[in-house]
Design a protein around this motif. Structure first.
Motif, PDB file in Angstrom:
ATOM      1  N   SER A  16       7.891  41.359  12.632  1.00 47.72           N
ATOM      2  CA  SER A  16       8.252  40.224  11.781  1.00 47.72           C
ATOM      3  C   SER A  16       8.723  40.768  10.431  1.00 47.72           C
ATOM      4  N   ILE A  17       9.862  40.242   9.947  1.00 52.38           N
ATOM      5  CA  ILE A  17      10.372  40.638   8.628  1.00 52.38           C
ATOM      6  C   ILE A  17      10.628  39.354   7.837  1.00 52.38           C
ATOM      7  N   PRO A  18       9.610  38.826   7.166  1.00 50.60           N
ATOM      8  CA  PRO A  18       9.724  37.489   6.574  1.00 50.60           C
ATOM      9  C   PRO A  18      10.444  37.410   5.235  1.00 50.60           C
ATOM     10  N   HIS A  19      10.660  38.551   4.561  1.00 48.56           N
ATOM     11  CA  HIS A  19      11.244  38.503   3.220  1.00 48.56           C
ATOM     12  C   HIS A  19      12.624  39.143   3.136  1.00 48.56           C
ATOM     13  N   VAL A  20      13.287  39.340   4.273  1.00 48.18           N
ATOM     14  CA  VAL A  20      14.586  40.006   4.270  1.00 48.18           C
ATOM     15  C   VAL A  20      15.743  39.032   4.037  1.00 48.18           C
ATOM     16  N   GLY A  36      17.509  34.032 -10.786  1.00 51.63           N
ATOM     17  CA  GLY A  36      17.003  33.514  -9.526  1.00 51.63           C
ATOM     18  C   GLY A  36      17.986  33.712  -8.395  1.00 51.63           C
ATOM     19  N   ARG A  37      19.260  33.433  -8.651  1.00 54.55           N
ATOM     20  CA  ARG A  37      20.276  33.603  -7.611  1.00 54.55           C
ATOM     21  C   ARG A  37      20.491  35.073  -7.261  1.00 54.55           C
ATOM     22  N   ALA A  38      20.147  35.983  -8.197  1.00 51.09           N
ATOM     23  CA  ALA A  38      20.291  37.422  -7.927  1.00 51.09           C
ATOM     24  C   ALA A  38      19.215  37.937  -6.969  1.00 51.09           C
ATOM     25  N   GLN A  39      18.109  37.226  -6.837  1.00 48.26           N
ATOM     26  CA  GLN A  39      17.044  37.532  -5.871  1.00 48.26           C
ATOM     27  C   GLN A  39      16.564  38.993  -5.961  1.00 48.26           C
ATOM     28  N   PRO A  40      16.041  39.403  -7.098  1.00 46.67           N
ATOM     29  CA  PRO A  40      15.648  40.808  -7.247  1.00 46.67           C
ATOM     30  C   PRO A  40      14.461  41.228  -6.386  1.00 46.67           C
ATOM     31  N   LEU A  61      11.490  39.142  14.774  1.00 48.85           N
ATOM     32  CA  LEU A  61      11.673  37.836  14.156  1.00 48.85           C
ATOM     33  C   LEU A  61      12.004  38.089  12.691  1.00 48.85           C
ATOM     34  N   THR A  62      13.187  37.681  12.248  1.00 47.69           N
ATOM     35  CA  THR A  62      13.603  37.931  10.875  1.00 47.69           C
ATOM     36  C   THR A  62      14.009  36.630  10.202  1.00 47.69           C
ATOM     37  N   ALA A  63      13.626  36.476   8.953  1.00 45.46           N
ATOM     38  CA  ALA A  63      13.980  35.288   8.183  1.00 45.46           C
ATOM     39  C   ALA A  63      15.418  35.382   7.710  1.00 45.46           C
ATOM     40  N   LEU A  64      16.085  34.242   7.615  1.00 45.91           N
ATOM     41  CA  LEU A  64      17.422  34.168   7.044  1.00 45.91           C
ATOM     42  C   LEU A  64      17.398  33.617   5.628  1.00 45.91           C
ATOM     43  N   CYS A  65      16.472  32.701   5.355  1.00 47.03           N
ATOM     44  CA  CYS A  65      16.383  32.109   4.024  1.00 47.03           C
ATOM     45  C   CYS A  65      15.622  33.021   3.067  1.00 47.03           C
ATOM     46  N   SER A  66      16.003  32.960   1.814  1.00 47.66           N
ATOM     47  CA  SER A  66      15.375  33.768   0.778  1.00 47.66           C
ATOM     48  C   SER A  66      13.934  33.331   0.521  1.00 47.66           C
ATOM     49  N   ARG A  67      13.118  34.296   0.116  1.00 46.57           N
ATOM     50  CA  ARG A  67      11.747  33.973  -0.285  1.00 46.57           C
ATOM     51  C   ARG A  67      11.731  33.080  -1.519  1.00 46.57           C
ATOM     52  N   TYR A  68      12.862  32.999  -2.253  1.00 47.03           N
ATOM     53  CA  TYR A  68      12.932  32.105  -3.415  1.00 47.03           C
ATOM     54  C   TYR A  68      13.102  30.647  -2.993  1.00 47.03           C
ATOM     55  N   VAL A  69      13.517  30.421  -1.757  1.00 47.35           N
ATOM     56  CA  VAL A  69      13.546  29.060  -1.224  1.00 47.35           C
ATOM     57  C   VAL A  69      12.124  28.650  -0.853  1.00 47.35           C
ATOM     58  N   ILE A  90       4.265  29.459  -3.445  1.00 47.93           N
ATOM     59  CA  ILE A  90       4.982  29.371  -2.174  1.00 47.93           C
ATOM     60  C   ILE A  90       6.470  29.115  -2.423  1.00 47.93           C
ATOM     61  N   CYS A  91       6.815  28.424  -3.475  1.00 52.91           N
ATOM     62  CA  CYS A  91       8.195  28.321  -3.962  1.00 52.91           C
ATOM     63  C   CYS A  91       8.207  28.971  -5.339  1.00 52.91           C
ATOM     64  N   PRO A  92       8.497  30.252  -5.407  1.00 56.11           N
ATOM     65  CA  PRO A  92       8.302  31.013  -6.649  1.00 56.11           C
ATOM     66  C   PRO A  92       9.054  30.420  -7.838  1.00 56.11           C
ATOM     67  N   LEU A  93       8.357  30.364  -8.962  1.00 58.47           N
ATOM     68  CA  LEU A  93       8.950  29.846 -10.196  1.00 58.47           C
ATOM     69  C   LEU A  93       9.470  30.959 -11.092  1.00 58.47           C
ATOM     70  N   THR A  94       8.974  32.166 -10.892  1.00 64.95           N
ATOM     71  CA  THR A  94       9.430  33.306 -11.676  1.00 64.95           C
ATOM     72  C   THR A  94       9.630  34.508 -10.756  1.00 64.95           C
ATOM     73  N   THR A  95      10.450  35.441 -11.204  1.00 62.71           N
ATOM     74  CA  THR A  95      10.600  36.696 -10.483  1.00 62.71           C
ATOM     75  C   THR A  95       9.374  37.567 -10.758  1.00 62.71           C
ATOM     76  N   PHE A  96       9.298  38.701 -10.056  1.00 56.71           N
ATOM     77  CA  PHE A  96       8.184  39.622 -10.297  1.00 56.71           C
ATOM     78  C   PHE A  96       8.182  40.138 -11.737  1.00 56.71           C
ATOM     79  N   ALA A  97       9.344  40.061 -12.405  1.00 53.82           N
ATOM     80  CA  ALA A  97       9.441  40.493 -13.804  1.00 53.82           C
ATOM     81  C   ALA A  97       9.244  39.326 -14.764  1.00 53.82           C
ATOM     82  N   HIS A  98       8.765  38.183 -14.251  1.00 51.80           N
ATOM     83  CA  HIS A  98       8.465  36.996 -15.049  1.00 51.80           C
ATOM     84  C   HIS A  98       9.702  36.278 -15.576  1.00 51.80           C
ATOM     85  N   ALA A  99      10.882  36.567 -15.041  1.00 53.88           N
ATOM     86  CA  ALA A  99      12.065  35.802 -15.421  1.00 53.88           C
ATOM     87  C   ALA A  99      12.055  34.477 -14.674  1.00 53.88           C
TER      88      ALA A  99
END
Length: 274
Positions: A16-20, A36-40, A61-69, A90-99
């Protein structure tokens, strides 16, 4: 809208690759910031790195939608995947860098979160649950290998630099210890790469939910540092020179999983397969 890709295998192992995934529906993208659209924080190129898995008979099993969705490795009820001072949603509001991921005032409300769970989260998990059950019924055992990647340094969550291979089993709850021992033997034999078991990355919602060793369903999470196979900074390019070095130990690791699964499969079921 297609939200995942699934290809059945010929062994008791499922990858399973859920974050690809990188797909963001246009209506959601319109609410996001440029960052957000850059999906770092997407686990880019992992499907390319694990392209050898079907040749080993492993289904994937691989995801197509972004983890930001919607983040497939989070509890839809909002429970933390593992204890920590700064968890992501579950629907992230910030990136890992807090942006900020969303424009001011455009963050998803509860109704929108529930809609995304139904449209994107639930189909992936229904397929995951159904395939693991089918493998267990067919072979007597099923093993889920949940593949992730992470930047080698993520100050928001961890001090310092992460090991290259981070194996997580939910502090030992999600899989049988003999399998864990074999996998760590593979990783400890490498002179090039460092490894940790249940260190700073101990496993998220997926392996903690589906790993039930007493029911012969085992689940393992591997977080591979992105510095081993890609550029960690934009534009996040795949690095064939690095990937060619990390693929051999990765393939050995997966081969050990398949071998162990066959050893645990009942003789009758394996004979029927052969």
């Amino acid at each position: 809208m297609e939200t995942f890709r699934f290809q059945p295998g010929e062994t008791p192992v499922l990858l399973s690759i859920p974050h690809v995934g990188t797909m963001i529906p246009p209506d959601i993208a319109a609410l996001m910031t440029d960052e957000g659209r850059a999906q770092p924080d997407v686990d880019r190129h992992l499907d390319r790195l694990y392209h050898f898995a079907p040749a080993l008979g492993i289904g994937f099993l691989t995801a197509l939608c972004s983890r930001y969705v919607v983040d497939l490795n989070r509890d839809p009820d909002g429970t933390m995947a593992q204890p920590g001072p700064d968890p992501t949603e579950i629907c992230p509001l910030t990136t890992f860098a807090h942006a900020p991921v969303y424009l001011p005032g455009r963050q998803p409300d509860r109704a929108e979160i529930d809609r995304r769970v139904g449209a994107y989260w639930r189909p992936y998990h229904e397929q995951l649950r159904s395939e693991l059950q089918a493998l267990r019924d067919r072979f007597g055992v099923a093993i889920l290998f949940d593949a992730h990647s992470v930047r080698s340094r993520v100050p928001r969550f961890f001090d310092g630099t992460l090991p290259d291979f981070n194996l997580g089993t939910g502090e030992g709850s999600s899989t049988a210890q003999p399998l864990v021992g074999r996998l760590m033997n593979v990783l400890s034999a490498s002179e090039r790469y460092s490894a940790a078991l249940n260190g700073r990355l101990r496993g998220g919602y997926i392996i903690r939910s589906y790993g039930r060793p007493d029911d012969n369903i085992h689940a393992i999470q591997l977080e591979l540092t992105q510095s081993t196979y890609m550029d960690e900074d934009a534009p996040y390019g795949f690095r064939p020179d690095l990937a060619s070095q990390v693929k051999p130990p990765l393939e050995r690791l997966m081969s050990v999983v398949v071998e162990w699964a066959w050893q645990k499969a009942s003789g009758r079921r394996r004979a029927a397969f052969l």
